[in-house]
Design a protein around this motif. Structure first.
Motif: not given
Length: 296
Positions: A57-82
């Motif tokens: 919403n802030i930077f989209s006015k720039y023509k060279n901008s693009k929205k990207v997405d990926w899994d930002f977390t490290e799966k080995k370190l961050f996972k749910e446990t009891e």
């Protein structure tokens, strides 16, 4: 990001002229200066990657901008446990530089102090980051329920989330907030500010009393100690209710299991008696009173 790689663009032009490479900027809006944004400084990059709707919403006015997405977390370190449910465990990640922080650590500690003083003592708060300011350090030293871990290793961050039921993160501003993704992956509730992008991740949102504008693209959201305390209490109550329900469910399942085992034993005994009587005297039925006593 442009915000952390010096406050001018000379390094970008120098590298681009010497090397055949593409330079991509991943801006942090909470640190992005209006003068660079309005001066179209971000045009020097080949691409500007925007990690969330807030940045877009802030930077989209720039023509060279693009929205990207990926899994930002490290799966080995961050996972749910009891989790261990003997007490309710909270965590808070402060800044490595307490003199230049958006994390609201001081107010978080004041709220937790008030929580303990209200009579809720079956809690623990782990504060991770750099050295605390004098007032925050004094609060932390008062209570056995508060522990402070300085300059922890990356692998230990995952352990803290896994051991915690809830993260308290009432930041005055954030650009992306990697810790929110990490906490969620580890099954934590989140107490945070009702302001983007934090509110997207929050389970218990602290109302903003006012906003303070500065030279960056994102204003600072002011949240009171009382509001942080209120939402932390709500989180505590929900977690206690959930853990108590789980404990009751375990007891019920044990009772069902024991009842089923008793029924199986009774059936086996009945079969044994039936077989014995049939072999000795087919016309001699089992005494109903005996059957009743076995079932009882």
């Amino acid at each position: 990001s442009f915000e952390t790689m010096m406050r001018n663009s000379q390094w970008v032009q120098k590298i681009k002229s010497e090397e055949n490479i593409k330079i991509i900027d991943v801006p942090m809006p909470e640190w992005s200066y209006k003068k660079f944004f309005d001066g179209k400084s971000y045009n020097i990059f080949d691409e500007v990657w925007l990690l969330n709707d807030f940045s877009y919403n802030i930077f989209s006015k720039y023509k060279n901008s693009k929205k990207v997405d990926w899994d930002f977390t490290e799966k080995k370190l961050f996972k749910e446990t009891e989790k261990n449910n003997d007490i309710v465990r909270f965590c808070h990640f402060s800044s490595l530089n307490n003199g230049f922080s958006n994390k609201n650590t001081n107010k978080t500690l004041k709220a937790f102090e008030a929580l303990i003083n209200s009579g809720i003592i079956d809690v623990e708060l782990t504060v991770c980051g750099g050295k605390l300011d004098a007032e925050s350090g004094e609060i932390a030293n008062k209570f056995k329920q508060i522990r402070v871990l300085k300059n922890i290793k990356r692998k230990d961050v995952g352990k803290i989330y896994k051991n915690s039921h809830c993260m308290i993160a009432p930041s005055i501003k954030e650009g992306h907030g990697l810790s929110f993704y990490e906490a969620k992956k580890c099954g934590c509730y989140i107490v945070t500010t009702n302001f983007g992008p934090m509110k997207k991740h929050g389970d218990f949102l602290c109302d903003v009393s006012s906003y303070i504008n500065d030279e960056t693209m994102v204003p600072s959201a002011v949240v009171s100690v009382e509001e942080i305390l209120k939402k932390t209490k709500e989180a505590y109550e929900v977690i206690k209710m959930k853990t108590n329900s789980s404990a009751k469910e375990v007891k019920i399942m044990k009772k069902i299991k024991n009842k089923n085992e008793i029924e199986e034993e009774n059936q086996a005994l009945m079969s044994a008696f039936s077989s014995k009587d049939e072999s000795e005297d087919k016309n001699s039925p089992i005494n109903p009173d005996v059957l009743k006593s076995l079932k009882d």
